[in-house]
Design a protein around this motif. Structure first.
Motif, PDB file in Angstrom:
ATOM      1  N   GLY A  67       0.810  -1.162   0.193  1.00 52.68           N
ATOM      2  CA  GLY A  67      -0.104   0.170  -0.049  1.00 52.68           C
ATOM      3  C   GLY A  67       0.817   1.253  -0.045  1.00 52.68           C
ATOM      4  O   GLY A  67       0.623   2.182  -0.841  1.00 52.68           O
ATOM      5  N   GLY A  68       1.873   1.233   0.825  1.00 52.40           N
ATOM      6  CA  GLY A  68       2.715   2.412   0.783  1.00 52.40           C
ATOM      7  C   GLY A  68       3.613   2.661  -0.498  1.00 52.40           C
ATOM      8  O   GLY A  68       3.629   3.681  -0.749  1.00 52.40           O
ATOM      9  N   ARG A  69       3.874   1.675  -0.985  1.00 59.03           N
ATOM     10  CA  ARG A  69       4.743   1.683  -2.231  1.00 59.03           C
ATOM     11  C   ARG A  69       3.721   2.225  -3.116  1.00 59.03           C
ATOM     12  O   ARG A  69       4.084   3.020  -4.264  1.00 59.03           O
ATOM     13  CB  ARG A  69       5.155   0.038  -2.768  1.00 59.03           C
ATOM     14  CG  ARG A  69       5.778   0.280  -4.064  1.00 59.03           C
ATOM     15  CD  ARG A  69       6.123  -1.174  -4.620  1.00 59.03           C
ATOM     16  NE  ARG A  69       6.785  -1.104  -5.751  1.00 59.03           N
ATOM     17  CZ  ARG A  69       8.219  -0.960  -6.044  1.00 59.03           C
ATOM     18  NH1 ARG A  69       8.774  -0.786  -5.251  1.00 59.03           N
ATOM     19  NH2 ARG A  69       8.482  -1.049  -7.421  1.00 59.03           N
ATOM     20  N   TRP A  70       2.450   1.612  -3.471  1.00 59.37           N
ATOM     21  CA  TRP A  70       1.690   2.231  -4.396  1.00 59.37           C
ATOM     22  C   TRP A  70       1.132   3.813  -4.243  1.00 59.37           C
ATOM     23  O   TRP A  70       1.164   4.645  -5.076  1.00 59.37           O
ATOM     24  CB  TRP A  70       0.212   1.453  -4.176  1.00 59.37           C
ATOM     25  CG  TRP A  70      -1.144   1.776  -4.970  1.00 59.37           C
ATOM     26  CD1 TRP A  70      -1.235   1.669  -6.160  1.00 59.37           C
ATOM     27  CD2 TRP A  70      -2.023   2.785  -4.365  1.00 59.37           C
ATOM     28  NE1 TRP A  70      -2.523   2.351  -6.807  1.00 59.37           N
ATOM     29  CE2 TRP A  70      -2.972   3.044  -5.613  1.00 59.37           C
ATOM     30  CE3 TRP A  70      -2.373   3.513  -3.473  1.00 59.37           C
ATOM     31  CZ2 TRP A  70      -3.867   3.786  -5.449  1.00 59.37           C
ATOM     32  CZ3 TRP A  70      -3.411   4.225  -3.364  1.00 59.37           C
ATOM     33  CH2 TRP A  70      -4.253   4.454  -4.280  1.00 59.37           C
ATOM     34  N   ALA A  71       1.047   4.173  -2.956  1.00 60.23           N
ATOM     35  CA  ALA A  71       0.838   5.584  -2.690  1.00 60.23           C
ATOM     36  C   ALA A  71       1.976   6.492  -2.952  1.00 60.23           C
ATOM     37  O   ALA A  71       1.721   7.495  -3.972  1.00 60.23           O
ATOM     38  CB  ALA A  71       0.607   5.780  -1.136  1.00 60.23           C
ATOM     39  N   ALA A  72       3.101   5.861  -2.853  1.00 56.52           N
ATOM     40  CA  ALA A  72       4.488   6.721  -3.306  1.00 56.52           C
ATOM     41  C   ALA A  72       4.338   6.794  -4.968  1.00 56.52           C
ATOM     42  O   ALA A  72       4.780   7.775  -5.500  1.00 56.52           O
ATOM     43  CB  ALA A  72       5.616   5.844  -2.989  1.00 56.52           C
ATOM     44  N   THR A  73       4.097   5.973  -5.521  1.00 51.90           N
ATOM     45  CA  THR A  73       3.949   5.714  -7.025  1.00 51.90           C
ATOM     46  C   THR A  73       2.935   6.829  -7.589  1.00 51.90           C
ATOM     47  O   THR A  73       3.111   7.445  -8.337  1.00 51.90           O
ATOM     48  CB  THR A  73       3.600   4.177  -7.574  1.00 51.90           C
ATOM     49  OG1 THR A  73       4.466   3.330  -7.118  1.00 51.90           O
ATOM     50  CG2 THR A  73       3.536   4.219  -8.992  1.00 51.90           C
ATOM     51  N   ALA A 218       4.453  -8.949 -11.042  1.00 52.24           N
ATOM     52  CA  ALA A 218       4.475  -7.640 -10.479  1.00 52.24           C
ATOM     53  C   ALA A 218       3.608  -6.496 -11.459  1.00 52.24           C
ATOM     54  O   ALA A 218       3.089  -5.778 -10.768  1.00 52.24           O
ATOM     55  CB  ALA A 218       5.998  -6.928 -10.560  1.00 52.24           C
ATOM     56  N   ARG A 219       3.460  -6.965 -12.611  1.00 53.41           N
ATOM     57  CA  ARG A 219       2.674  -6.095 -13.384  1.00 53.41           C
ATOM     58  C   ARG A 219       1.337  -6.342 -13.061  1.00 53.41           C
ATOM     59  O   ARG A 219       0.417  -5.562 -13.544  1.00 53.41           O
ATOM     60  CB  ARG A 219       2.995  -6.473 -14.892  1.00 53.41           C
ATOM     61  CG  ARG A 219       4.070  -5.986 -15.385  1.00 53.41           C
ATOM     62  CD  ARG A 219       4.418  -6.366 -16.846  1.00 53.41           C
ATOM     63  NE  ARG A 219       3.642  -6.206 -17.766  1.00 53.41           N
ATOM     64  CZ  ARG A 219       3.269  -5.236 -18.604  1.00 53.41           C
ATOM     65  NH1 ARG A 219       4.357  -4.255 -18.660  1.00 53.41           N
ATOM     66  NH2 ARG A 219       2.437  -4.957 -19.440  1.00 53.41           N
ATOM     67  N   ARG A 220       0.848  -7.191 -12.161  1.00 60.00           N
ATOM     68  CA  ARG A 220      -0.596  -7.257 -11.932  1.00 60.00           C
ATOM     69  C   ARG A 220      -0.965  -6.365 -10.733  1.00 60.00           C
ATOM     70  O   ARG A 220      -2.095  -5.942 -10.526  1.00 60.00           O
ATOM     71  CB  ARG A 220      -0.832  -8.794 -11.189  1.00 60.00           C
ATOM     72  CG  ARG A 220      -0.580  -9.856 -11.979  1.00 60.00           C
ATOM     73  CD  ARG A 220      -1.518 -10.352 -13.220  1.00 60.00           C
ATOM     74  NE  ARG A 220      -1.288 -11.433 -13.723  1.00 60.00           N
ATOM     75  CZ  ARG A 220      -2.018 -11.735 -15.118  1.00 60.00           C
ATOM     76  NH1 ARG A 220      -3.158 -10.835 -15.085  1.00 60.00           N
ATOM     77  NH2 ARG A 220      -1.731 -12.826 -15.586  1.00 60.00           N
ATOM     78  N   GLY A 221      -0.035  -5.491 -10.021  1.00 64.92           N
ATOM     79  CA  GLY A 221      -0.204  -4.780  -9.057  1.00 64.92           C
ATOM     80  C   GLY A 221       0.429  -5.233  -7.871  1.00 64.92           C
ATOM     81  O   GLY A 221       1.232  -6.100  -7.791  1.00 64.92           O
ATOM     82  N   PRO A 222       0.017  -4.343  -6.739  1.00 65.74           N
ATOM     83  CA  PRO A 222       0.761  -4.766  -5.634  1.00 65.74           C
ATOM     84  C   PRO A 222       0.764  -6.190  -4.972  1.00 65.74           C
ATOM     85  O   PRO A 222       1.687  -6.570  -4.551  1.00 65.74           O
ATOM     86  CB  PRO A 222       0.281  -3.635  -4.175  1.00 65.74           C
ATOM     87  CG  PRO A 222      -0.355  -2.658  -5.304  1.00 65.74           C
ATOM     88  CD  PRO A 222      -0.673  -3.304  -6.348  1.00 65.74           C
TER      89      PRO A 222
END
Length: 277
Positions: A67-73, A218-222
């Motif tokens: 979730g944090g990685r997604w938010a940063a992206t 990884a291309r599927r998402g987090p």
């Protein structure tokens, strides 16, 4: 090996059910890490420090979890889009994005740390902090001329950040429930790569299939990225128990990480491998 894969899939199912609900909280904390890095950058007002704070914010946020990685992206890409709209230098935007990805992928933010930046501006890595404090104490390089005076108003940036936070809240509510499905699809990508590797039976192809499985997952998402990490690390642990050559395990993990970070799997593709793979 089949027993190992069965155990990993079972663990993945149980662990996914235990982890997916953490995604929104990780996204919120990751957003706070990004906001903290931005505030520190504004407060420090230090010449050539922006890449460091971009990398640090992404690094801290990604350590929160998927979730944090997604938010940063989302925040990094939103900021880049804003700067494109403002017609900022595209080469500079690309360098900012490079720093964002470096931190998000676990790279040491201090790669971009300018000399003399006060020691109060550190991220969450304690060991890195100790190392940098030692460097600063040995080589003090603080000069008044290093300060950057930016008279430009920050109102536009504040408006951008408010819009990103609003988007983040809405998008998180729409995305968090996708995590289990992404993990499931990512697991299938990893197993497909393993089956293809066994079927191809080509010398020197294992690293390619490791990278390809991680890349596709990884291309599927987090969730897919998380599944690829769990399966790759589980396989490495199994090989350690079986007393396989540690150098070869490390090279497998390098291929896993390369694919998981978006690197082209064909870097590891051996000559003569059937084009169907």
């Amino acid at each position: 090996m089949k027993l190992l894969l069965a155990a990993i899939v079972l663990f993945l199912i149980v662990e996914t059910n235990a982890q997916w609900y953490k995604f929104p909280g990780q996204a919120v904390r990751g957003s706070r890490d990004m906001g903290r890095a931005y505030r520190d950058m504004r407060e420090a007002n230090w010449k050539n420090s922006d890449k460091y704070f971009h990398a640090r914010g992404n690094y801290d946020a990604a350590r929160r979890g998927p979730g944090g990685r997604w938010a940063a992206t989302v925040i990094s890409n939103g900021r880049a889009a804003y700067h494109l709209i403002k017609d900022r230098d595209r080469a500079e935007i690309a360098r900012d994005q490079e720093a964002n990805r470096w931190g998000r992928n676990g790279g040491d933010p201090n790669r971009y740390r300018p000399r003399g930046l006060p020691s109060k501006y550190y991220g969450t890595s304690f060991l890195v902090k100790l190392f940098e404090v030692a460097k600063i104490r040995r080589f003090p390089q603080i000069h008044p001329n290093n300060f950057q005076r930016n008279s430009k108003t920050s109102s536009d940036m504040k408006l951008l950040l408010a819009a990103i936070v609003l988007f983040l809240i809405v998008e998180t509510n729409a995305q968090w429930y996708n995590f289990p499905g992404q993990a499931y699809e990512g697991s299938r990508d990893m197993l497909r790569a393993y089956r293809d590797m066994r079927e191809a039976n080509t010398i020197g192809s294992d690293k390619y299939f490791h990278a390809r499985g991680n890349y596709d997952a990884a291309r599927r998402g987090p969730g897919g990225r998380w599944a690829a990490t769990v399966i790759s690390n589980g396989r490495a642990a199994y090989h350690l128990i079986k007393d396989r050559d540690r150098a070869d395990i490390a090279m497998d993990q390098e291929a896993n990480q390369w694919g998981r970070k978006g690197g082209d799997p064909n870097r590891f593709r051996p000559r003569g491998l059937d084009p169907k793979y």
